[in-house]
Design a protein around this motif. Structure first.
Motif, PDB file in Angstrom:
ATOM      1  N   GLY A  99      37.745  -6.228  -4.427  1.00  0.00           N
ATOM      2  CA  GLY A  99      37.304  -6.351  -5.807  1.00  0.00           C
ATOM      3  C   GLY A  99      38.427  -6.008  -6.761  1.00  0.00           C
ATOM      4  N   GLU A 100      38.093  -5.975  -8.033  1.00  0.00           N
ATOM      5  CA  GLU A 100      39.037  -5.610  -9.087  1.00  0.00           C
ATOM      6  C   GLU A 100      38.652  -4.237  -9.620  1.00  0.00           C
ATOM      7  OE1 GLU A 100      39.162  -8.707 -12.030  1.00  0.00           O
ATOM      8  OE2 GLU A 100      38.872 -10.236 -10.488  1.00  0.00           O
ATOM      9  N   ALA A 116      32.185  -7.998 -14.268  1.00  0.00           N
ATOM     10  CA  ALA A 116      32.447  -6.567 -14.436  1.00  0.00           C
ATOM     11  C   ALA A 116      31.103  -5.848 -14.362  1.00  0.00           C
ATOM     12  CB  ALA A 116      33.153  -6.302 -15.754  1.00  0.00           C
ATOM     13  N   GLY A 133      43.734   0.150  -6.329  1.00  0.00           N
ATOM     14  CA  GLY A 133      42.555   0.418  -7.127  1.00  0.00           C
ATOM     15  C   GLY A 133      41.387   0.657  -6.189  1.00  0.00           C
ATOM     16  N   THR A 193      39.968  -1.290 -12.394  1.00  0.00           N
ATOM     17  CA  THR A 193      40.867  -1.086 -13.526  1.00  0.00           C
ATOM     18  C   THR A 193      40.585   0.251 -14.192  1.00  0.00           C
ATOM     19  OG1 THR A 193      40.855  -3.469 -13.965  1.00  0.00           O
ATOM     20  CG2 THR A 193      41.670  -2.043 -15.716  1.00  0.00           C
ATOM     21  N   THR A 233      41.173  -2.930  -4.027  1.00  0.00           N
ATOM     22  CA  THR A 233      41.990  -4.050  -4.480  1.00  0.00           C
ATOM     23  C   THR A 233      42.858  -4.645  -3.387  1.00  0.00           C
ATOM     24  OG1 THR A 233      43.679  -2.482  -5.272  1.00  0.00           O
ATOM     25  CG2 THR A 233      42.047  -3.259  -6.871  1.00  0.00           C
ATOM     26  N   HIS A 234      42.936  -4.010  -2.202  1.00  0.00           N
ATOM     27  CA  HIS A 234      43.774  -4.523  -1.126  1.00  0.00           C
ATOM     28  C   HIS A 234      43.023  -4.521   0.196  1.00  0.00           C
ATOM     29  CE1 HIS A 234      47.199  -4.576  -3.745  1.00  0.00           C
ATOM     30  NE2 HIS A 234      47.150  -3.276  -3.941  1.00  0.00           N
ATOM     31  N   ARG A 251      33.736  -7.775  -9.402  1.00  0.00           N
ATOM     32  CA  ARG A 251      33.819  -8.660  -8.245  1.00  0.00           C
ATOM     33  C   ARG A 251      33.221  -9.994  -8.634  1.00  0.00           C
ATOM     34  NH1 ARG A 251      30.980  -7.870  -4.097  1.00  0.00           N
ATOM     35  NH2 ARG A 251      32.506  -8.513  -2.544  1.00  0.00           N
ATOM     36  N   THR A 291      42.752   4.695  -9.786  1.00  0.00           N
ATOM     37  CA  THR A 291      43.999   4.088  -9.334  1.00  0.00           C
ATOM     38  C   THR A 291      44.715   5.120  -8.485  1.00  0.00           C
ATOM     39  OG1 THR A 291      45.127   4.774 -11.372  1.00  0.00           O
ATOM     40  CG2 THR A 291      44.204   2.549 -11.310  1.00  0.00           C
TER      41      THR A 291
END
Length: 265
Positions: free
Chosen positions: A117-118, A138, A74, A120, A98-99, A134, A65
């Motif tokens: 994607g995500e 996971a 992320g 975390t 993430t953006h 994505r 992050t």
């Protein structure tokens, strides 16, 4: 008449944007890095020429992050160890972000394989969990517990290898010859901790990193770092040699029809 923002910028505005970009302050990220030895044939199979395998079949997953002011990000990466002309480095296969804003510069300037994607990174006391996901899958999960502090390493440089290319308008080959980019990152840590845990790779037709299994877990760390990067084109690449690897850059559901490397389990 009001300014049309899609219109041409003045030379002064372009120069100001460049000057602002060159004076960025240190941007710190908190990230989990997992390193493991995988199947040597699988690592070799993902490397487009002229990249070659390094001495160890290493895979590195990074899940971070990033503390961008007003714009937390992320950022992740799964990369394999490689070398080019005697230069050791890493070849990233997928870099979830993430953006959208984080995608464009890296993809268009350096040729980074960034995709939305995500990402975390969670810490609850000593418990740590980091995930790259994505399409609802996971596909990388790193989990464990902080088991002690580590000495903060000295600032160091790392080289990543990217292929910069544009697919041809007619769908056959490339518009211009692709190039190989060496991207050198200078990294500085302010904290580093050891994590005792494991790495879970889940099947995904879009991000098939499960083909790079964890044979031996080298280590997991959690740390805070900042970095900058500079890239340069080092070679033009044989288009025919690179073409079989272009699917790595895109979400290609036909990858599910590809068998794993011979001899892998």
């Amino acid at each position: 008449m009001a300014r049309t923002r899609y219109g041409a910028r003045t030379e002064a505005e372009i120069a100001a944007a460049r000057a602002t970009g060159s004076r960025l302050p240190d941007i710190w990220s908190t990230g989990v890095v997992a390193l493991w030895e995988s199947d040597p044939d699988a690592v070799a199979a993902v490397l487009p020429p002229p990249l070659k395998p390094s001495g160890r079949p290493l895979v590195r997953a990074t899940v971070s992050t990033v503390s961008l002011p007003g714009y937390p990000l992320g950022a992740g990466s799964v990369a394999v160890a490689a070398e080019h002309d005697g230069v050791p480095g890493w070849y990233p296969l997928v870099m979830p972000m993430t953006h959208e804003r984080a995608l464009t510069g890296g993809r268009e300037v350096f040729g980074e394989p960034k995709k939305l994607g995500e990402v975390t990174v969670e810490r609850d006391g000593l418990t740590v969990r980091a995930v790259l996901a994505r399409h609802g899958i996971a596909f990388v999960e790193v989990r464990g517990a902080v088991s002690g502090g580590l000495p903060v390493p000295e600032p160091a440089e790392r080289t990543d290898f990217y292929f910069k290319f544009l697919p041809a308008v007619d769908g056959s080959g490339f518009d211009v010859d692709p190039v190989l980019v060496h991207c050198v990152r200078r990294e500085k840590h302010r904290t580093l901790e050891r994590v005792t845990g494991d790495v879970v790779l889940r099947e995904s037709m879009y991000d098939p990193v499960a083909d790079l299994p964890v044979r031996t877990l080298v280590g997991i760390t959690l740390g805070e770092k900042t970095s900058d990067q500079r890239g340069r084109v080092v070679a033009r690449v044989d288009p025919e040699a690179l073409l079989p690897y272009v699917h790595q850059r895109y979400d290609d559901p036909q990858q599910i029809l590809d068998g794993p490397p011979e001899g892998s389990v």
